[in-house]
Write an enzyme that holds these catalytic residues in place. Structure first.
Site, PDB file in Angstrom:
ATOM      1  N   GLU A 205       0.839  -1.391   0.050  1.00 23.76           N
ATOM      2  CA  GLU A 205      -0.005  -0.125   0.044  1.00 23.76           C
ATOM      3  C   GLU A 205       0.956   1.452  -0.053  1.00 23.76           C
ATOM      4  O   GLU A 205       0.502   2.157   0.745  1.00 23.76           O
ATOM      5  CB  GLU A 205      -1.042  -0.052   1.077  1.00 23.76           C
ATOM      6  CG  GLU A 205      -1.828  -1.241   1.026  1.00 23.76           C
ATOM      7  CD  GLU A 205      -3.201  -0.907   1.952  1.00 23.76           C
ATOM      8  OE1 GLU A 205      -3.170   0.108   2.817  1.00 23.76           O
ATOM      9  OE2 GLU A 205      -4.089  -1.778   1.837  1.00 23.76           O
TER      10      GLU A 205
ATOM     11  N   TRP B  67      -7.319 -11.302   5.467  1.00 23.96           N
ATOM     12  CA  TRP B  67      -6.815 -10.298   6.402  1.00 23.96           C
ATOM     13  C   TRP B  67      -7.564 -10.418   7.691  1.00 23.96           C
ATOM     14  O   TRP B  67      -8.825  -9.831   7.620  1.00 23.96           O
ATOM     15  CB  TRP B  67      -6.565  -8.896   6.011  1.00 23.96           C
ATOM     16  CG  TRP B  67      -5.742  -8.115   6.890  1.00 23.96           C
ATOM     17  CD1 TRP B  67      -6.235  -7.105   7.951  1.00 23.96           C
ATOM     18  CD2 TRP B  67      -4.656  -8.030   6.856  1.00 23.96           C
ATOM     19  NE1 TRP B  67      -5.038  -6.863   8.600  1.00 23.96           N
ATOM     20  CE2 TRP B  67      -3.973  -7.173   8.104  1.00 23.96           C
ATOM     21  CE3 TRP B  67      -3.262  -8.696   6.362  1.00 23.96           C
ATOM     22  CZ2 TRP B  67      -2.691  -6.993   8.544  1.00 23.96           C
ATOM     23  CZ3 TRP B  67      -2.249  -8.592   6.559  1.00 23.96           C
ATOM     24  CH2 TRP B  67      -1.767  -7.643   7.553  1.00 23.96           C
TER      25      TRP B  67
HETATM   26  C1  GCB Z   1      -4.663  -2.712   4.912  1.00 23.00           C
HETATM   27  C2  GCB Z   1      -3.233  -2.619   5.460  1.00 23.00           C
HETATM   28  C3  GCB Z   1      -3.400  -3.746   6.819  1.00 23.00           C
HETATM   29  C4  GCB Z   1      -4.231  -3.301   7.703  1.00 23.00           C
HETATM   30  C5  GCB Z   1      -5.769  -3.467   7.226  1.00 23.00           C
HETATM   31  C6  GCB Z   1      -6.778  -3.062   7.927  1.00 23.00           C
HETATM   32  O1  GCB Z   1      -4.783  -2.650   3.950  1.00 23.00           O
HETATM   33  O2  GCB Z   1      -2.482  -3.518   4.721  1.00 23.00           O
HETATM   34  O3  GCB Z   1      -1.853  -3.336   7.305  1.00 23.00           O
HETATM   35  O4  GCB Z   1      -4.209  -4.008   8.817  1.00 23.00           O
HETATM   36  O5  GCB Z   1      -5.652  -2.810   5.791  1.00 23.00           O
HETATM   37  O6  GCB Z   1      -7.346  -3.699   8.721  1.00 23.00           O
HETATM   38  O7  GCB Z   1      -7.107  -1.846   7.714  1.00 23.00           O
END
Ligand code: GCB
Length: 874
Positions: A436, A587
């Protein structure tokens, strides 16, 4: 008592190779016990004579931050940035002879300055890589040595910060400080396998080709000679199978200049090679022995080897050993509550066991170099791994538009360290150079000039490793398309790419994920696309009766566990049907710390994990993936933490990898449901008064949970505009906003930016003693169909004007019940006398079918409502 010297690893005598059997000179001694630590700056401590008796005794791994406490209970909380000092003493090993001594750290955050006996050995900048210093001349010939380290995790944003040019500049995680991985003393001969190779092992092996069952392995050994005279080294390279049997050997001679270095490339053939494959790892070992001109064995290094070939195709995805594999997986951060980064092998093993349990076959080790044990575990589990450096959010120091030479050099250093140190792990498939870095550009400020640095790093990957592609994670799928101009510009720099996409979370519409990927695939048809991140927050303490029904405001909102599941279900549905996507990573596998987030369970964590930060609780979404990815039969009833149910009708949902699941409620059979995408549903289940025991069964596997019907019989109390319910002052359970179509939900807290903001004050609504129906509202034109039996009902609407700028007459709307206007020209601010002031309106209505229909329609401005209570009168 055993002397400390007895701790030295006893060298193995060479049996398999025909080299003369002299003891090796390489020995290691852990430097993990006996440290003393003091936070703050103590420059005098570098020298002997400093009194550290008042310092705290610590063992490695250690870090000085304590995170992951609840917002209310922050006694254990400490996120300090700045220097901290460590001191320890260790004896000089006996019989040093001509050997060299090295002090090796597996990581120190962020900058480490190291002294031995008052002599500065060096500085390492970068929080995640291994580094070592030559301590030979500083080591005392006999007796005790004083080792001192100053670690510094100052924020790069602070004016004049020593970390100003050391990525990361920013990121959604805290930069813990200290010696958070082990350290050791390493002794080597002066003629040896390289120790000055950016922390790397000095031996680098890769599969060149596998043909007709035989594998050609290219092995490069880097040599160093610290003697003044030139010497010819003999390099004996052996490949051992998993049982320790020799399957290939090569011998070579390589002259090394005095005080010089050299390298030797060898090619070995492994007949009948057993392949390292996804989920079926076979691990060989490479052993390199070095003998000097007199035939004395002087050094040995062993490294893992997995034999595999792979490629990534823009249209068909990931291929390994000639076969196509759908890569589906998760990301991992390394921190744990309280321990922070100072985790141990058992923590890593536990994480990996959970990742295997969910059935992932790929792992993103984000956003930096993890402990070697994590890559080892990925090797053993057959997990295809994305490794990366912490070039995150910004590609330039704070206050700079463009990258600086110092910043670029450190990014390059961290990349070379990562690649050399983890090169031999067969699990690693791609090197990621950034995450990012177009974020700042997307926000219209700062670093839009990432390209030159990214192009340089892409080149570094190829210089370091001819066998693996470079990748990066692009950002900001949630930025509206009109603001996206220039944002996709990081595409095409690396060989393959990952997109971080939060449709349904930071962006409103989860169904936009697939079309977004199709758009990107059409735009860059030659670039293999993966989804490096997608996800949603899930709080164990927040629950929704129907997470899919209520559109939500992006920030300052609750994070019901059920909504996380919904977003991930819908995301996975779209990902799974797109065969050109070469991999995807949820994530995140585990909640992780961010001191600035106060979301979800109101801890200082990012709650997008499928498992809680302490690893104790698997959220429902964990089982959704397990249902899709794993084979061992199971069934899991969802919403098990949403025990008190406000409404008499509820959907029951299970996740299972079985074709169908049968459900019973308090012993009554409710029938079997087919499972689609691992999801098995029973809509509109009528709950019994009191306890509701739900049992789900599929063949031999079953699950059971208990809900309580906790509403008031005959009463529906709905909190409009929010996903979660809560009890009112009178004990009445208000449910979440289900039964609705249209309008938009708003939560009364001031927006808490999920990235860095604190939630604002919860502004109470005046004129009521019960805030439960006034914490959120729905606005727009919208309608409710509340499933009640025929009869006569009293409807109570709870209203307030949230917008201080709205004057009487500016917002007028009509509420209809069963198709007839019940309230016309409703002017909330006028009737309540002021904004943020409660207004109650009631009317009665007869319901002649099986639902009470209410419609809200704006006459001037948008209609709104914050609470609806429906009670039977006859
Ligand atoms: C992202 C980042 C990550 C964050 C995530 C979030 O795009 O790469 O480091 O933790 O979003 O949870 O917002």
């Amino acid at each position: 008592m055993m002397s400390k010297l007895a701790c030295f690893t006893v060298p193995v005598i060479l049996a398999a190779v025909a080299a003369p059997a002299f003891a090796q000179d390489r020995q290691t001694r852990p430097l993990v016990d006996g440290w003393r630590f003091e936070l703050g700056d103590h420059p005098a401590a570098a020298q002997a004579g400093f009194d550290d008796r008042g310092w705290q005794p610590v063992v490695l791994p250690h870090n000085w931050n304590r995170m992951g406490g609840t917002a209310e209970k922050r006694s254990d909380y400490q996120n300090v940035h700045g220097p901290g000092w460590y001191r320890m003493r260790f004896p000089t090993p006996e019989k040093m002879g001509d050997r060299h001594a090295w002090i090796e750290f597996d990581a120190a955050s962020i900058i480490a300055d190291v002294w031995l006996n008052g002599v500065k050995l060096g500085r390492h900048a970068g929080a995640f890589a291994r580094f070592r210093f030559d301590a030979t001349t500083a080591l005392k010939p006999t007796g005790d040595n004083l080792l001192v380290v100053r670690a510094d995790n100052s924020s790069p944003r602070d004016p004049g910060s020593p970390t100003a040019e050391i990525p990361p500049m920013n990121g959604d995680w805290p930069m813990y400080g200290g010696l958070y991985r082990p350290a050791r003393l390493v002794l080597t001969a002066p003629l040896r396998i390289a120790m000055r190779d950016m922390g790397g092992p000095g031996v680098y092996a890769r599969t060149e080709a596998v043909e007709g069952g035989a594998a050609r392995i290219a092995i490069t050994t880097k040599l160093e000679n610290d003697q003044p005279r030139a010497e010819t080294a003999e390099i004996i390279t052996t490949i051992l199978d998993a049982d320790g049997r020799t399957v290939a050997t090569a011998r070579g001679k390589q002259p090394v200049a005095g005080k010089g270095s050299a390298e030797l490339a060898q090619s070995l053939t492994v007949p009948d090679a057993k392949l390292w494959d996804v989920g079926r790892a076979y691990l060989y070992r490479v052993r390199v022995d070095i003998a000097d001109a007199r035939g004395r064995l002087r050094d040995r290094v062993e490294q893992p080897l997995g034999i595999r070939t792979f490629r990534i195709d823009a249209d068909t995805g990931f291929w390994i050993n000639g076969a196509h594999v759908d890569l589906k997986g998760v990301s991992r951060h390394q921190d744990r509550p309280v321990k922070g980064w100072a985790i141990d092998a058992a923590d890593i093993a536990e994480d990996m066991a959970l990742i295997r349990e969910i059935g992932a076959n790929t792992l993103r080790l984000a956003h930096y170099q993890h402990a070697d044990a994590a890559y080892d575990a990925a090797d053993e589990a057959g997990l295809v791994t994305w490794a990366e450096i912490p070039l995150v959010d910004r590609s330039a120091p704070w206050g700079q538009e463009k990258t600086t030479p110092g910043f670029a050099a450190n990014a390059e250093q961290q990349l070379r360290e990562l690649i050399r140190q983890t090169y031999n792990h067969p699990s690693i498939a791609v090197w990621s150079i950034a995450n990012e870095v177009n974020l700042e550009a997307a926000k219209g400020r700062g670093t839009s000039n990432a390209r030159p640095l990214l192009e340089r790093l892409q080149q570094v990957v190829h210089e370091e490793d001819p066998s693996r592609p470079a990748t990066l994670a692009d950002c900001c799928g949630s930025i509206p398309s009109e603001a996206r101009a220039g944002l996709d510009t990081v595409a095409g720099i690396t060989d393959v790419i990952g997109y971080n996409r939060y449709h349904g979370w930071y962006a409103p519409d989860v169904t936009a994920l697939g079309p977004d990927l199709d758009r990107l695939h059409a735009l860059y048809p030659k670039q293999p696309i993966s989804i490096s991140e997608y996800g949603a927050g899930g709080a164990l303490t927040q629950h929704s009766d129907d997470p899919t029904a209520a559109p939500i405001a992006p920030f300052g909102r609750p994070h019901p566990e059920e909504f996380q599941s919904h977003i991930l279900e819908e995301s996975w549905r779209q990902i799974a049907s797109r065969s050109y996507v070469w991999a995807s990573w949820v994530w995140n596998m585990f909640d992780f710390s961010n001191e600035l987030r106060l979301e979800g369970d109101l801890t200082d964590t990012n709650d997008k994990g499928l498992i809680s930060f302490d690893r104790r609780t698997k959220k429902d979404a964990f089982y959704f993936y397990k249902a899709n990815w794993s084979k061992e039969a199971f069934v899991h009833l969802t919403s098990r933490r949403h025990v008190d149910r406000p409404y008499p009708l509820a959907e029951v949902k299970a996740y299972s990898n079985q074709p169908s699941v049968r459900l019973s409620l308090n012993g009554r059979d409710l029938g079997a449901a087919k499972c689609d995408l691992g999801i098995c549903r029973w809509p509109g289940v009528a709950l019994d008064a009191g306890a509701n025991l739900l049992e789900a069964r599929a063949g031999a596997v079953s699950d059971a949970i208990e809900w309580q019907f906790a509403g008031k019989p005959g009463v529906y109390a709905i909190r409009a505009g929010t996903l979660v319910g809560r009890r009112g002052a009178d004990g009445l359970l208000w449910g979440s906003d289900v039964f609705v179509t249209g309008g938009t939900g708003h939560f009364r807290d001031q927006p808490s930016s999920s990235r860095g903001g604190q939630p604002g004050p919860v502004r109470p609504v005046a004129g009521t003693s019960d805030q439960a129906p006034y914490e959120s509202w729905r606005a727009g034109d919208f309608a409710y169909a509340i499933p009640v039996p025929r009869g006569r009902y009293r409807v109570t609407l709870h209203l307030f004007e949230p917008d201080a700028a709205v004057k009487p007459g500016a917002r007028l709307f009509t509420v209809s019940a069963e198709g007839r206007p019940a309230l016309r020209g409703l002017d909330v601010v006028k009737a309540a006398g002021a904004p943020m002031t409660a207004l109650v309106r009631t009317f009665e209505v007869a319901v002649t079918d099986d639902a009470l229909n209410l419609a809200f329609k704006g006459e001037a401005g948008e209609a709104l409502v914050s609470g609806i209570r429906v009670e039977r009168v006859k």
